[in-house]
Design a protein around this motif. Structure first.
Motif, PDB file in Angstrom:
ATOM      1  N   GLN A 233      -2.942 -12.960   1.283  1.00  0.00           N
ATOM      2  CA  GLN A 233      -3.767 -14.111   0.940  1.00  0.00           C
ATOM      3  C   GLN A 233      -5.251 -13.768   1.008  1.00  0.00           C
ATOM      4  O   GLN A 233      -6.032 -14.161   0.140  1.00  0.00           O
ATOM      5  N   THR A 234      -5.637 -13.011   2.035  1.00  0.00           N
ATOM      6  CA  THR A 234      -7.037 -12.604   2.160  1.00  0.00           C
ATOM      7  C   THR A 234      -7.455 -11.727   0.994  1.00  0.00           C
ATOM      8  O   THR A 234      -8.547 -11.864   0.440  1.00  0.00           O
ATOM      9  N   LEU A 235      -6.568 -10.826   0.596  1.00  0.00           N
ATOM     10  CA  LEU A 235      -6.883  -9.922  -0.511  1.00  0.00           C
ATOM     11  C   LEU A 235      -7.111 -10.685  -1.809  1.00  0.00           C
ATOM     12  O   LEU A 235      -8.039 -10.379  -2.573  1.00  0.00           O
ATOM     13  N   VAL A 236      -6.292 -11.680  -2.064  1.00  0.00           N
ATOM     14  CA  VAL A 236      -6.384 -12.391  -3.338  1.00  0.00           C
ATOM     15  C   VAL A 236      -7.523 -13.407  -3.349  1.00  0.00           C
ATOM     16  O   VAL A 236      -8.013 -13.786  -4.411  1.00  0.00           O
ATOM     17  N   SER A 237      -7.963 -13.849  -2.170  1.00  0.00           N
ATOM     18  CA  SER A 237      -8.975 -14.903  -2.115  1.00  0.00           C
ATOM     19  C   SER A 237     -10.385 -14.403  -1.802  1.00  0.00           C
ATOM     20  O   SER A 237     -11.354 -15.156  -1.963  1.00  0.00           O
ATOM     21  N   CYS A 238     -10.515 -13.155  -1.344  1.00  0.00           N
ATOM     22  CA  CYS A 238     -11.844 -12.677  -0.957  1.00  0.00           C
ATOM     23  C   CYS A 238     -12.670 -12.311  -2.191  1.00  0.00           C
ATOM     24  O   CYS A 238     -12.139 -12.083  -3.273  1.00  0.00           O
TER      25      CYS A 238
ATOM     26  N   PRO B  66       7.724 -10.480   0.343  1.00  0.00           N
ATOM     27  CA  PRO B  66       6.951 -11.712   0.141  1.00  0.00           C
ATOM     28  C   PRO B  66       7.263 -12.378  -1.201  1.00  0.00           C
ATOM     29  O   PRO B  66       7.216 -11.738  -2.258  1.00  0.00           O
ATOM     30  N   ARG B  67       7.577 -13.646  -1.168  1.00  0.00           N
ATOM     31  CA  ARG B  67       7.909 -14.386  -2.394  1.00  0.00           C
ATOM     32  C   ARG B  67       6.739 -14.484  -3.353  1.00  0.00           C
ATOM     33  O   ARG B  67       6.911 -14.511  -4.569  1.00  0.00           O
ATOM     34  N   ARG B  68       5.538 -14.522  -2.790  1.00  0.00           N
ATOM     35  CA  ARG B  68       4.362 -14.739  -3.654  1.00  0.00           C
ATOM     36  C   ARG B  68       4.182 -13.634  -4.685  1.00  0.00           C
ATOM     37  O   ARG B  68       3.586 -13.849  -5.735  1.00  0.00           O
ATOM     38  N   LEU B  69       4.700 -12.438  -4.399  1.00  0.00           N
ATOM     39  CA  LEU B  69       4.559 -11.345  -5.354  1.00  0.00           C
ATOM     40  C   LEU B  69       5.340 -11.618  -6.637  1.00  0.00           C
ATOM     41  O   LEU B  69       4.904 -11.263  -7.730  1.00  0.00           O
ATOM     42  N   ARG B  70       6.503 -12.243  -6.515  1.00  0.00           N
ATOM     43  CA  ARG B  70       7.324 -12.529  -7.686  1.00  0.00           C
ATOM     44  C   ARG B  70       6.794 -13.717  -8.483  1.00  0.00           C
ATOM     45  O   ARG B  70       7.095 -13.851  -9.671  1.00  0.00           O
ATOM     46  N   GLU B  71       6.015 -14.568  -7.822  1.00  0.00           N
ATOM     47  CA  GLU B  71       5.509 -15.752  -8.506  1.00  0.00           C
ATOM     48  C   GLU B  71       4.379 -15.418  -9.474  1.00  0.00           C
ATOM     49  O   GLU B  71       4.200 -16.084 -10.490  1.00  0.00           O
ATOM     50  N   GLU B  72       3.569 -14.401  -9.140  1.00  0.00           N
ATOM     51  CA  GLU B  72       2.465 -13.988 -10.016  1.00  0.00           C
ATOM     52  C   GLU B  72       2.479 -12.466 -10.150  1.00  0.00           C
ATOM     53  O   GLU B  72       1.568 -11.788  -9.660  1.00  0.00           O
ATOM     54  N   PRO B  73       3.481 -11.901 -10.781  1.00  0.00           N
ATOM     55  CA  PRO B  73       3.637 -10.437 -10.782  1.00  0.00           C
ATOM     56  C   PRO B  73       2.463  -9.688 -11.399  1.00  0.00           C
ATOM     57  O   PRO B  73       2.044  -8.653 -10.869  1.00  0.00           O
TER      58      PRO B  73
ATOM     59  N   ARG C 145      -0.691 -10.495 -11.637  1.00  0.00           N
ATOM     60  CA  ARG C 145      -1.870 -10.537 -10.763  1.00  0.00           C
ATOM     61  C   ARG C 145      -1.725  -9.554  -9.609  1.00  0.00           C
ATOM     62  O   ARG C 145      -2.655  -8.806  -9.281  1.00  0.00           O
ATOM     63  N   TRP C 146      -0.543  -9.524  -8.983  1.00  0.00           N
ATOM     64  CA  TRP C 146      -0.357  -8.663  -7.828  1.00  0.00           C
ATOM     65  C   TRP C 146      -0.233  -7.202  -8.232  1.00  0.00           C
ATOM     66  O   TRP C 146      -0.654  -6.309  -7.489  1.00  0.00           O
ATOM     67  N   GLN C 147       0.302  -6.937  -9.396  1.00  0.00           N
ATOM     68  CA  GLN C 147       0.363  -5.550  -9.860  1.00  0.00           C
ATOM     69  C   GLN C 147      -1.036  -4.969 -10.018  1.00  0.00           C
ATOM     70  O   GLN C 147      -1.285  -3.805  -9.699  1.00  0.00           O
ATOM     71  N   SER C 148      -1.956  -5.797 -10.531  1.00  0.00           N
ATOM     72  CA  SER C 148      -3.328  -5.319 -10.715  1.00  0.00           C
ATOM     73  C   SER C 148      -4.030  -5.079  -9.384  1.00  0.00           C
ATOM     74  O   SER C 148      -4.888  -4.207  -9.278  1.00  0.00           O
ATOM     75  N   LEU C 149      -3.654  -5.852  -8.347  1.00  0.00           N
ATOM     76  CA  LEU C 149      -4.283  -5.699  -7.043  1.00  0.00           C
ATOM     77  C   LEU C 149      -3.664  -4.571  -6.230  1.00  0.00           C
ATOM     78  O   LEU C 149      -4.379  -3.829  -5.538  1.00  0.00           O
TER      79      LEU C 149
ATOM     80  N   VAL D  19       3.226   0.395  -5.428  1.00  0.00           N
ATOM     81  CA  VAL D  19       3.291  -0.409  -4.196  1.00  0.00           C
ATOM     82  C   VAL D  19       3.906  -1.768  -4.497  1.00  0.00           C
ATOM     83  O   VAL D  19       4.713  -2.287  -3.709  1.00  0.00           O
ATOM     84  N   PHE D  20       3.549  -2.351  -5.645  1.00  0.00           N
ATOM     85  CA  PHE D  20       4.120  -3.652  -6.017  1.00  0.00           C
ATOM     86  C   PHE D  20       5.640  -3.545  -6.153  1.00  0.00           C
ATOM     87  O   PHE D  20       6.389  -4.391  -5.628  1.00  0.00           O
ATOM     88  N   ASP D  21       6.110  -2.530  -6.849  1.00  0.00           N
ATOM     89  CA  ASP D  21       7.552  -2.368  -7.034  1.00  0.00           C
ATOM     90  C   ASP D  21       8.256  -2.148  -5.697  1.00  0.00           C
ATOM     91  O   ASP D  21       9.366  -2.646  -5.471  1.00  0.00           O
ATOM     92  N   TRP D  22       7.612  -1.400  -4.802  1.00  0.00           N
ATOM     93  CA  TRP D  22       8.200  -1.168  -3.481  1.00  0.00           C
ATOM     94  C   TRP D  22       8.312  -2.465  -2.682  1.00  0.00           C
ATOM     95  O   TRP D  22       9.354  -2.760  -2.097  1.00  0.00           O
ATOM     96  N   LEU D  23       7.223  -3.260  -2.684  1.00  0.00           N
ATOM     97  CA  LEU D  23       7.237  -4.515  -1.940  1.00  0.00           C
ATOM     98  C   LEU D  23       8.259  -5.499  -2.499  1.00  0.00           C
ATOM     99  O   LEU D  23       8.801  -6.327  -1.763  1.00  0.00           O
ATOM    100  N   CYS D  24       8.516  -5.409  -3.783  1.00  0.00           N
ATOM    101  CA  CYS D  24       9.515  -6.291  -4.401  1.00  0.00           C
ATOM    102  C   CYS D  24      10.936  -5.759  -4.240  1.00  0.00           C
ATOM    103  O   CYS D  24      11.904  -6.433  -4.607  1.00  0.00           O
TER     104      CYS D  24
END
Length: 276
Positions: A187-192, A217-224, A226-230, A235-240
């Motif tokens: 959350q901090t990463l996406v909002s800072c 984390p569910r939030r990764l699947r909700e906005e894939p 956005r999180w892939q770019s961050l 790392v995104f594929d691993w977390l999912c």
């Protein structure tokens, strides 16, 4: 309350003795703020400075003096208190508002809040002197304050993640602090804003190194997208859960388990950002 001005002290005190205690406490606060020599501060603390408790004056505790040293970054005084009084300098004093001692220690949270990396390092080293592992765990992972104080209900790790204090976070995790706060780190990463993103990213990377088991984390699947770019694709594929972690990340996770204090000494091409 030593941070009150003398004009305010008269309003909150009822007896001459209590007012005198508050004046001496405020004088001690000012002396630490001015970073006077350690020997003078200890003379003041042990002989001239008093606080009011249960209807009578008492001398300032080393743990209370350490809080002042933290706020004003008096590193020499903090080192003296930790070397002289060891773990007792980190035990929470009784709260004057609710008249009880809290679990954990407020000192770690204060160090993180004020970004006192040097003193925090000395404090976590001092925790090795605990007689029992359970006491060390309570001090390291406790929420460190009563319900009415600043940062109540947060561990030092959680606060470091929230404030993007990566250097503080590494010190805590390397000493075995529980790596809570992955959701908060995301959350901090996406909002800072952009100026804080590097520090927020490093905090997230550190948590990924020290987490024993990786949640999904569910939030990764909700906005894939956005999180892939961050996070980067790997790392995104691993977390999912759809791919293994990058090879360098696997190696660093092994290093974090076997020699966590060596993470910060790695050359730049092996630092956390390298797996992105």
């Amino acid at each position: 309350m030593p941070w009150l001005l003398s004009s305010q002290v008269d309003l909150v005190s009822s007896s001459p003795s209590e007012r005198q205690c508050e004046r001496t406490a405020f004088s001690f606060y000012c002396a630490v703020r001015e970073r006077l020599p350690v020997w003078l501060l200890e003379d003041m603390r042990s002989m001239e400075v008093f606080c009011w408790e249960d209807g009578r004056p008492r001398a300032f505790l080393p743990s209370e003096a350490l809080l002042y040293a933290l706020v004003h970054d008096h590193q020499d005084y903090a080192s003296y208190l930790l070397n002289r009084y060891s773990v007792s300098a980190l035990r929470a004093p009784r709260c004057s508002f609710c008249c009880r001692r809290s679990s954990g220690t407020p000192h770690l949270n204060v160090a993180v809040r004020y970004d006192r990396v040097s003193i925090l390092g000395a404090m976590v080293e001092t925790l090795k002197d605990c007689d029992a592992q359970s006491e060390r765990r309570e001090l390291l992972d406790g929420c460190g304050g009563c319900s009415h104080v600043t940062d109540a209900g947060k561990t030092a790790v959680q606060l470091a993640v929230e404030l993007s204090r990566a250097d503080c976070l590494l010190l805590l995790l390397a000493q075995g602090a529980r790596p809570d706060g992955l959701d908060a780190a995301l959350q901090t990463l996406v909002s800072c804003d952009s100026s804080q993103r590097r520090h927020a990213q490093r905090c997230l990377d550190l948590l990924l190194l020290f987490l024993p088991e990786l949640p999904r984390p569910r939030r990764l699947r909700e906005e894939p997208q956005r999180w892939q770019s961050l996070l980067g694709n790997e790392v995104f594929d691993w977390l999912c859960g759809s791919a293994p972690p990058p090879l360098l990340l696997q190696a660093l996770r092994c290093l974090a388990r076997s020699g966590p204090d060596r993470i910060s000494t790695l050359p730049d091409f092996l630092q956390l950002h390298s797996w992105q």
